[in-house]
Design an enzyme around this catalytic site. Structure first.
Site, PDB file in Angstrom:
ATOM      1  N   ASP A  38      -6.977   7.716   3.645  1.00 32.48           N
ATOM      2  CA  ASP A  38      -6.706   7.029   2.379  1.00 32.48           C
ATOM      3  C   ASP A  38      -6.881   8.004   1.207  1.00 32.48           C
ATOM      4  OD1 ASP A  38      -6.538   4.370   3.704  1.00 32.48           O
ATOM      5  OD2 ASP A  38      -8.631   4.806   4.134  1.00 32.48           O
ATOM      6  N   GLU A 298      -2.244   9.132   9.230  1.00 36.23           N
ATOM      7  CA  GLU A 298      -1.001   9.288   8.464  1.00 36.23           C
ATOM      8  C   GLU A 298      -0.848  10.686   7.868  1.00 36.23           C
ATOM      9  OE1 GLU A 298       0.232   6.041   5.913  1.00 36.23           O
ATOM     10  OE2 GLU A 298       1.090   7.437   4.473  1.00 36.23           O
TER      11      GLU A 298
END
Ligand code: TRH
Length: 406
Positions: A38, A298
């Site tokens: 994040d 990610e």
């Protein structure tokens, strides 16, 4: 209540929402759900906005400790600080009052984190109203193309939020990629001395640099014992570089010792070497320096795609095995005809055989992947060219925002 933000900013002589280069300001709100992705994505995005587009960025983040692992110069005790040209504010979850002039021109909420109500109220009072975007998670699934840039009107206030999806096709927002990334990578990969110096600084021995080098970043549930066994029994010397904290139990089992930086052990053809968790820009170099990269989540997954090297993705696990669907969607785009990678990736993520206790199965699965490494290198280069064509996410996002600005 939040600290009196205007007073602090005035005391530090920082801009509220103005910038000398473009006059554009942007606030990113980031809640760290877990791990590093994040903040890893938001930090990369913030720096690119600042350095390439001259945007005055304020990054609100609720977890400075995770952030510091990627960015060692960060002060975890500071409520407000400037790091690499970005204003970083510790978002402690409190709500408070904001004045309309404290609101940025563009407001980004990351992964649908709820931004402070007081900030939203100030957004509604600001003239002109800010552009409000929800930056979503990356997936290769097709539905994203239908949802990218869709509006979502606020139920009460005169504000509209828009969804912005990163992705792999021209009907999505693209991927984060700095303008100088490819030339820097090419220069590094064309310079064997740079690679050697980088690996040596991580403690890699000269003899290890001549064998196959693999970086390993995965979640703890990966079938690592099985893969280590396959590498140990393999035909070629292989050095596996594991940043500290990655799959610590399986790594400790192989080492027979606590996995602290500098610890290494060799069995059969395999050397496992624990390295320090490197700062974010150095992580790119690790990917560039290795012959094969195991990545996860990610951000490291995207960076591996810009490294021009073969990679295996350990996807972030989700309920009801939703992640297996996402993994298949990516493989369908990336490697529909590369059986060795599809089989290995599905097995690595527990979506297909071999099972973790099937040593022979893992040996065969690894051999097939290894035999195809040159082909995977070619695929990596072609994929990079293809995805580069759709433009980088930051540029795409700013272009979209400019169409919404009043
Ligand atoms: O750490 P991740 O698993 O992060 C995330 C989060 O779990 C998040 O909640 C979830 O939404 C997302 O995955 C899908 O993996 P990721 O995304 O690859 O982030 C890791 C970051 O850490 C990335 O910016 C690269 C960086 N990194 C370093 O800077 N140094 C290192 O040594 C390593 C191993 C990684």
């Amino acid at each position: 209540m939040l600290a009196p933000s205007s007073a602090i900013i005035d005391a530090m002589n920082l801009p509220h929402n103005a910038d000398a280069t473009t006059g554009l300001s942007l606030a990113i709100f980031c809640k760290v759900v877990d791990n590093y992705g994040d903040i890893g994505i938001c930090w990369r995005f913030a720096r690119q906005l600042r350095h390439e587009h001259g945007v005055a960025v304020t990054l609100w983040v609720d977890d400075l400790r995770s952030f510091q692992r990627l960015c060692p110069q960060l002060d975890t005790a500071a409520a407000l600080q400037q790091v690499d040209g970005v204003t970083v504010r510790h978002w402690r979850g409190q709500d408070g009052q904001f004045a309309p002039h404290e609101v940025a021109d563009i407001v980004i909420e990351f992964f649908a984190c709820d931004i402070p109500e007081g900030y939203v109220a100030a957004m509604a009072q600001r003239s002109p109203r800010p552009v409000w975007l929800n930056l979503e998670g990356l997936t290769a699934e097709e539905w994203v193309e239908g949802c990218h840039t869709l509006p979502s009107p606020h139920p009460r206030l005169p504000l509209t939020k828009y969804f912005f999806f990163p992705g792999f096709t021209a009907r999505t927002g693209g991927l984060l990629r700095e303008a100088d990334l490819a030339p820097r990578r090419r220069q590094f990969q064309a310079d064997p001395a740079a690679r050697q110096a980088f690996l040596a600084q991580l403690g890699v021995q000269p003899a290890e640099m001549t064998g196959l080098t693999v970086s390993l970043f995965c979640y703890p549930h990966a079938p690592l014992d099985a893969l280590f066994a396959a590498w140990e029994a393999g035909a070629r010397p292989l050095t596996c570089l594991v940043p500290e904290g990655v799959a610590p139990e399986a790594v400790a089992r192989f080492l027979g010792a606590a996995p602290t930086p500098g610890t290494a052990a060799t069995r059969g053809q395999l050397t496992v070497r624990v390295i320090a968790f490197v700062a974010q820009p150095e992580y790119d170099k690790l990917l560039w320096a290795c012959d094969l990269n195991f990545v996860r989540g990610e951000d490291s997954f995207v960076r591996a795609q810009w490294a021009g090297r073969p990679f295996v993705w350990h996807i972030y696990p989700q309920d009801e095995k939703l992640h297996h669907k996402k993994l298949r969607a990516f493989l369908q785009r990336y490697a529909p005809d590369i059986d060795s990678l599809c089989r290995f990736s599905l097995a690595w993520n527990g979506a297909a055989a071999p099972a973790p206790d099937d040593a022979a199965g893992w040996g065969a699965c690894w051999q097939a992947l290894l035999a195809n490494l040159p082909g995977l290198g070619e695929r990596a280069a072609a994929w990079e060219r293809q995805v580069t064509e759709i433009g980088d996410m930051t540029g795409n996002l700013l272009r979209f925002a400019s169409t919404l600005r009043q």
